[in-house]
Design a protein around this motif. Structure first.
Motif, PDB file in Angstrom:
ATOM      1  N   ILE A   1      -3.391  21.015 -11.686  1.00 36.59           N
ATOM      2  CA  ILE A   1      -2.747  20.131 -10.712  1.00 36.59           C
ATOM      3  C   ILE A   1      -2.915  18.697 -11.200  1.00 36.59           C
ATOM      4  N   PHE A   2      -2.226  17.773 -10.545  1.00 41.01           N
ATOM      5  CA  PHE A   2      -2.429  16.357 -10.823  1.00 41.01           C
ATOM      6  C   PHE A   2      -3.339  15.782  -9.755  1.00 41.01           C
ATOM      7  N   GLY A   3      -4.420  15.127 -10.182  1.00 41.31           N
ATOM      8  CA  GLY A   3      -5.344  14.467  -9.277  1.00 41.31           C
ATOM      9  C   GLY A   3      -5.060  12.982  -9.224  1.00 41.31           C
ATOM     10  N   PHE A   4      -5.658  12.316  -8.249  1.00 39.67           N
ATOM     11  CA  PHE A   4      -5.438  10.890  -8.062  1.00 39.67           C
ATOM     12  C   PHE A   4      -6.212  10.077  -9.092  1.00 39.67           C
ATOM     13  N   ALA A   5      -5.595   8.977  -9.492  1.00 36.07           N
ATOM     14  CA  ALA A   5      -6.205   8.050 -10.433  1.00 36.07           C
ATOM     15  C   ALA A   5      -5.819   6.635 -10.040  1.00 36.07           C
ATOM     16  N   ALA A   6      -6.581   5.684 -10.560  1.00 38.08           N
ATOM     17  CA  ALA A   6      -6.256   4.267 -10.415  1.00 38.08           C
ATOM     18  C   ALA A   6      -6.099   3.696 -11.821  1.00 38.08           C
ATOM     19  N   TRP A   7      -5.127   2.811 -11.999  1.00 33.99           N
ATOM     20  CA  TRP A   7      -4.889   2.188 -13.292  1.00 33.99           C
ATOM     21  C   TRP A   7      -4.399   0.760 -13.076  1.00 33.99           C
ATOM     22  N   ALA A   8      -4.437  -0.040 -14.117  1.00 32.63           N
ATOM     23  CA  ALA A   8      -4.073  -1.456 -14.034  1.00 32.63           C
ATOM     24  C   ALA A   8      -2.792  -1.734 -14.804  1.00 32.63           C
ATOM     25  N   GLU A   9      -1.989  -2.630 -14.233  1.00 31.45           N
ATOM     26  CA  GLU A   9      -0.787  -3.120 -14.894  1.00 31.45           C
ATOM     27  C   GLU A   9      -0.835  -4.642 -14.874  1.00 31.45           C
TER      28      GLU A   9
ATOM     29  N   LEU B   1       0.820  -1.214   0.000  1.00 34.36           N
ATOM     30  CA  LEU B   1       0.000   0.000   0.000  1.00 34.36           C
ATOM     31  C   LEU B   1       0.851   1.260   0.000  1.00 34.36           C
ATOM     32  N   ASP B   2       2.016   1.227   0.656  1.00 36.60           N
ATOM     33  CA  ASP B   2       2.890   2.398   0.701  1.00 36.60           C
ATOM     34  C   ASP B   2       3.477   2.734  -0.672  1.00 36.60           C
ATOM     35  N   ALA B   3       3.526   1.749  -1.563  1.00 32.23           N
ATOM     36  CA  ALA B   3       4.047   1.972  -2.916  1.00 32.23           C
ATOM     37  C   ALA B   3       2.946   2.344  -3.898  1.00 32.23           C
ATOM     38  N   GLY B   4       1.711   2.548  -3.405  1.00 32.76           N
ATOM     39  CA  GLY B   4       0.617   2.950  -4.273  1.00 32.76           C
ATOM     40  C   GLY B   4      -0.156   1.800  -4.883  1.00 32.76           C
ATOM     41  N   GLU B   5       0.089   0.580  -4.426  1.00 29.17           N
ATOM     42  CA  GLU B   5      -0.666  -0.561  -4.925  1.00 29.17           C
ATOM     43  C   GLU B   5      -1.995  -0.659  -4.183  1.00 29.17           C
ATOM     44  N   CYS B   6      -3.061  -0.986  -4.913  1.00 29.63           N
ATOM     45  CA  CYS B   6      -4.403  -1.092  -4.319  1.00 29.63           C
ATOM     46  C   CYS B   6      -4.832  -2.527  -4.124  1.00 29.63           C
ATOM     47  N   GLY B   7      -4.529  -3.380  -5.073  1.00 33.15           N
ATOM     48  CA  GLY B   7      -4.964  -4.763  -5.023  1.00 33.15           C
ATOM     49  C   GLY B   7      -4.779  -5.432  -6.369  1.00 33.15           C
ATOM     50  N   ILE B   8      -5.157  -6.703  -6.407  1.00 37.10           N
ATOM     51  CA  ILE B   8      -5.067  -7.498  -7.624  1.00 37.10           C
ATOM     52  C   ILE B   8      -6.482  -7.824  -8.073  1.00 37.10           C
ATOM     53  N   VAL B   9      -6.721  -7.723  -9.372  1.00 29.56           N
ATOM     54  CA  VAL B   9      -8.009  -8.105  -9.942  1.00 29.56           C
ATOM     55  C   VAL B   9      -7.784  -9.143 -11.034  1.00 29.56           C
ATOM     56  N   ASP B  10      -8.813  -9.939 -11.254  1.00 26.04           N
ATOM     57  CA  ASP B  10      -8.814 -10.914 -12.336  1.00 26.04           C
ATOM     58  C   ASP B  10      -9.761 -10.388 -13.406  1.00 26.04           C
ATOM     59  N   VAL B  11      -9.230 -10.213 -14.597  1.00 26.92           N
ATOM     60  CA  VAL B  11     -10.044  -9.735 -15.718  1.00 26.92           C
ATOM     61  C   VAL B  11     -10.069 -10.843 -16.764  1.00 26.92           C
ATOM     62  N   GLU B  12     -11.139 -11.614 -16.726  1.00 26.61           N
ATOM     63  CA  GLU B  12     -11.358 -12.705 -17.685  1.00 26.61           C
ATOM     64  C   GLU B  12     -10.150 -13.618 -17.802  1.00 26.61           C
ATOM     65  N   GLY B  13      -9.611 -14.029 -16.658  1.00 27.32           N
ATOM     66  CA  GLY B  13      -8.524 -15.011 -16.638  1.00 27.32           C
ATOM     67  C   GLY B  13      -7.126 -14.456 -16.541  1.00 27.32           C
ATOM     68  N   LEU B  14      -6.955 -13.149 -16.658  1.00 22.12           N
ATOM     69  CA  LEU B  14      -5.630 -12.538 -16.507  1.00 22.12           C
ATOM     70  C   LEU B  14      -5.648 -11.614 -15.302  1.00 22.12           C
ATOM     71  N   ARG B  15      -4.542 -11.608 -14.578  1.00 28.02           N
ATOM     72  CA  ARG B  15      -4.468 -10.781 -13.371  1.00 28.02           C
ATOM     73  C   ARG B  15      -3.771  -9.459 -13.647  1.00 28.02           C
ATOM     74  N   TYR B  16      -4.287  -8.435 -12.970  1.00 29.39           N
ATOM     75  CA  TYR B  16      -3.753  -7.087 -13.087  1.00 29.39           C
ATOM     76  C   TYR B  16      -3.555  -6.517 -11.691  1.00 29.39           C
ATOM     77  N   LEU B  17      -2.466  -5.783 -11.519  1.00 32.31           N
ATOM     78  CA  LEU B  17      -2.198  -5.050 -10.294  1.00 32.31           C
ATOM     79  C   LEU B  17      -2.782  -3.661 -10.461  1.00 32.31           C
ATOM     80  N   LEU B  18      -3.629  -3.251  -9.521  1.00 29.95           N
ATOM     81  CA  LEU B  18      -4.175  -1.896  -9.561  1.00 29.95           C
ATOM     82  C   LEU B  18      -3.291  -0.986  -8.731  1.00 29.95           C
ATOM     83  N   ARG B  19      -2.950   0.139  -9.309  1.00 30.06           N
ATOM     84  CA  ARG B  19      -2.125   1.146  -8.643  1.00 30.06           C
ATOM     85  C   ARG B  19      -2.911   2.438  -8.528  1.00 30.06           C
ATOM     86  N   ARG B  20      -2.477   3.296  -7.616  1.00 34.54           N
ATOM     87  CA  ARG B  20      -3.094   4.612  -7.481  1.00 34.54           C
ATOM     88  C   ARG B  20      -1.993   5.645  -7.264  1.00 34.54           C
ATOM     89  N   GLY B  21      -2.259   6.836  -7.731  1.00 29.61           N
ATOM     90  CA  GLY B  21      -1.301   7.927  -7.569  1.00 29.61           C
ATOM     91  C   GLY B  21      -1.773   9.149  -8.321  1.00 29.61           C
TER      92      GLY B  21
END
Length: 111
Positions: free
Chosen positions: A93-101, A53-73
């Motif tokens: 300014i820069f606002g917060f967003a979440a994205w998948a890797e 969580l300190d590195a901006g990671e939110c969690g892991i999701v499964d998208v139709e059989g593939l896993r993605y790490l969700l990040r925020r920043g």
């Protein structure tokens, strides 16, 4: 929407705000999952996954059989309206967003 018209999960950027509440990983993952489902993806949360969580990671999701790490920043451009100087001003300014890797290993994608 057909399968070919869906945006790739890595292209989904969830604007989650500019303030303290935007920094919360739970809100970021919920907003991202909502947008992914709205785009036509079957997405579920992987609850047993550990994240930093300190590195901006939110969690892991499964998208139709593939896993993605969700990040925020701070990743999306926003406009801040400020009247503290006695008159209304705007500044970018820069606002917060979440994205998948994609979750990858040395051998490829981890299903």
């Amino acid at each position: 929407m057909t399968i070919d018209e869906r945006p790739d999960p890595v292209q989904i950027i969830a604007r989650v705000g500019t303030g303290f509440s935007a920094e919360q990983p739970e809100r970021a993952i919920q907003v991202w999952m909502y947008l992914a489902a709205k785009a036509g993806w079957d997405v579920s949360r992987v609850d047993e996954a550990s994240v930093d969580l300190d590195a901006g990671e939110c969690g892991i999701v499964d998208v139709e059989g593939l896993r993605y790490l969700l990040r925020r920043g701070r990743r999306v451009r926003r406009t801040l309206y400020d009247d503290s100087g006695g008159r209304l001003t705007q500044r970018p300014i820069f606002g917060f967003a979440a994205w998948a890797e994609p979750v990858l290993s040395a051998d490829g994608i981890i299903p």
